[in-house]
Design a protein around this motif. Sequence first.
Motif, PDB file in Angstrom:
ATOM      1  N   SER A  28       0.825  -1.205   0.000  1.00  0.00           N
ATOM      2  CA  SER A  28       0.000   0.000   0.000  1.00  0.00           C
ATOM      3  C   SER A  28       0.863   1.260   0.000  1.00  0.00           C
ATOM      4  N   VAL A  31       2.544   1.597  -3.590  1.00  0.00           N
ATOM      5  CA  VAL A  31       1.587   2.017  -4.608  1.00  0.00           C
ATOM      6  C   VAL A  31       1.190   3.476  -4.379  1.00  0.00           C
ATOM      7  N   GLY A  32       0.965   3.857  -3.137  1.00  0.00           N
ATOM      8  CA  GLY A  32       0.630   5.246  -2.834  1.00  0.00           C
ATOM      9  C   GLY A  32       1.739   6.199  -3.216  1.00  0.00           C
ATOM     10  N   ILE A  35       1.835   6.452  -7.108  1.00  0.00           N
ATOM     11  CA  ILE A  35       0.718   7.268  -7.595  1.00  0.00           C
ATOM     12  C   ILE A  35       0.941   8.738  -7.239  1.00  0.00           C
ATOM     13  N   SER A  36       1.475   9.021  -6.063  1.00  0.00           N
ATOM     14  CA  SER A  36       1.754  10.408  -5.665  1.00  0.00           C
ATOM     15  C   SER A  36       2.797  11.039  -6.571  1.00  0.00           C
ATOM     16  N   GLN A  39       1.083  11.757  -9.807  1.00  0.00           N
ATOM     17  CA  GLN A  39       0.224  12.933  -9.696  1.00  0.00           C
ATOM     18  C   GLN A  39       1.039  14.227  -9.677  1.00  0.00           C
ATOM     19  N   GLN A  47      -7.933  13.325  -5.587  1.00  0.00           N
ATOM     20  CA  GLN A  47      -7.689  12.612  -4.327  1.00  0.00           C
ATOM     21  C   GLN A  47      -8.085  11.140  -4.391  1.00  0.00           C
ATOM     22  N   THR A  48      -9.044  10.807  -5.218  1.00  0.00           N
ATOM     23  CA  THR A  48      -9.533   9.432  -5.260  1.00  0.00           C
ATOM     24  C   THR A  48      -8.743   8.552  -6.230  1.00  0.00           C
ATOM     25  N   THR A  50      -5.766   7.363  -6.035  1.00  0.00           N
ATOM     26  CA  THR A  50      -4.946   6.321  -5.403  1.00  0.00           C
ATOM     27  C   THR A  50      -5.778   5.151  -4.885  1.00  0.00           C
ATOM     28  N   LYS A  54      -4.592   0.999  -5.162  1.00  0.00           N
ATOM     29  CA  LYS A  54      -4.226   0.420  -3.863  1.00  0.00           C
ATOM     30  C   LYS A  54      -5.063  -0.803  -3.545  1.00  0.00           C
TER      31      LYS A  54
END
Length: 89
Positions: A28, A31-32, A35-36, A39, A47-48, A50, A54
């Motif tokens: 988690s 992956v976060g 994705i960050s 972004q 905001q959604t 990720t 996940k």
Amino acid sequence: MTIDDVTAITGEALFLIIKTAAPLLLVSLAVGLIISIFQTVTSIQEQTLTFVPKVVCIFLTLMVLGHWMANGMTDFMTRLWSDFSLYIR
């Protein structure tokens, strides 16, 4: 059952919890982070975004490592219940 026995069982249970949860938390986190970074590079501020990757990666991790996680918890509980007569003395 002495305080040392309770402390040993509690320590073993906490270590099992950490060992079992670590792969899911690390996936988690990775992956976060990916994705960050995506972004930030693309200037997408949703905001959604990720959430779905996940969840998919955590489900895949559970499918791959779920057997190992369940075996660890089952072995621990089997040991606890098989030694139950020692604990009630």
